[in-house]
Design a protein around this motif. Sequence first.
Motif, short mmCIF file in Angstrom:
data_model
loop_
_atom_site.label_atom_id
_atom_site.label_comp_id
_atom_site.label_asym_id
_atom_site.label_seq_id
_atom_site.Cartn_x
_atom_site.Cartn_y
_atom_site.Cartn_z
N GLY A 1 0.81 -1.21 0.00
CA GLY A 1 0.00 0.00 0.00
C GLY A 1 0.85 1.26 0.00
N TYR B 1 -9.08 5.03 -2.35
CA TYR B 1 -8.73 3.62 -2.16
C TYR B 1 -9.99 2.80 -2.37
CZ TYR B 1 -7.46 -0.75 0.27
OH TYR B 1 -7.23 -2.06 0.59
N ARG C 1 -4.84 -0.70 2.97
CA ARG C 1 -5.30 0.63 3.36
C ARG C 1 -4.35 1.26 4.37
NH1 ARG C 1 -8.02 3.81 6.92
NH2 ARG C 1 -9.56 5.24 6.02
N ALA D 1 -1.55 2.68 2.52
CA ALA D 1 -1.94 3.91 1.82
C ALA D 1 -1.94 5.10 2.77
CB ALA D 1 -3.32 3.72 1.18
N HIS E 1 -12.29 6.49 0.69
CA HIS E 1 -12.35 5.03 0.73
C HIS E 1 -13.70 4.55 0.19
CE1 HIS E 1 -11.99 1.07 3.26
NE2 HIS E 1 -12.03 0.86 1.96
#
Length: 340
Positions: A167, A184, A198, A201, A217
């Motif tokens: 990520g 995402y 996640r 990220a 998200h």
Amino acid sequence: MAHTVGIKEVARQAGVSVGTVSNVINRPHMVAEETRQRVRAAIAELGYVRSESARQLRAGQSRIIALLVLDMGNPFFVDVASGAERVARASELGVMLCNSAQSTSEEADYLSLFAEQRVRGVLVTPADMSGRNLADFRRHHIPFVFVDRVLPSAEGCSVSVDDVLGGVLAVRHLLEQGHRSVAYVSGPMSLPQCQDRRQGAVAALTESGLGEDSLVHVEAERLDVACGRDAGARLLGLSPRPSAVFCANDLLALGVLQALFAAGVRVPDEVALVGYDDIEFASAAAVPLTSVRQPAVRMGRQAAELLLEETGEGAGLHIHQRIVLDPELIVRQSSLATPA
């Protein structure tokens, strides 16, 4: 109903004892060449096939290992299976390949089937994050190895990829291209892989001075192309629209790409896109897809090697291992334009 030829009929045809036929099949070096040829001729003429289930009962160990994955429609798992199968075949074992379809109930059914079939061991990418299915399966004392997920206890082996790092690599790349608005697109957040990607990220955004709140998200129901198209449609409805999208796997990314194309949104000029897994179709997409590559074949191979080590002659010396492999960012056209 067709008649099944038995070993007694082979013995009668060849004019030898049942024990001699058994030796020709299992220990041919113990039988004279002339007798071996006569028995094999009888086997060929009668079409005799030995009962593997009966052999397993006598030997006390199966020649089959099971592989249970989340989605056989995902080429990533096909590659995992390929790696596992190569190891199994080298040891003259077969692989029973099953698909849980991300369903905890189907996973439970398959685990029960594996116990009934007395498989040698199981390679599993779990759908049930509660651990109940595997807790029930442990009672049968059949070894298993987690694939594409770290086993949360020391009770078995696992082979996975550092998805947090994956990520980080994906979103750091997008930030380096000048993007400051990133979405995402994940599958169900009950899956640890989606959680970890996640987390990576968010870490990349944080290290660049942006916070978790800057990440849009979109959670999809499944990790497939159709859900990717739906997620793409949801992204198109956002105002302002993110200039870059990181998807939790390539199938989602390909679905998002389809949705953007259908709406006339240019990739990468208007929206940059990064996937995950680097399946074969990623490089063949209408716009070649940047993706975080997982060493899927290697993952399947190493998981199978651990399983065979645990079930082989040296099983008593086996030490459970957690193998974590590094991902690699493969940059292609879909992410290379900087935002206007």
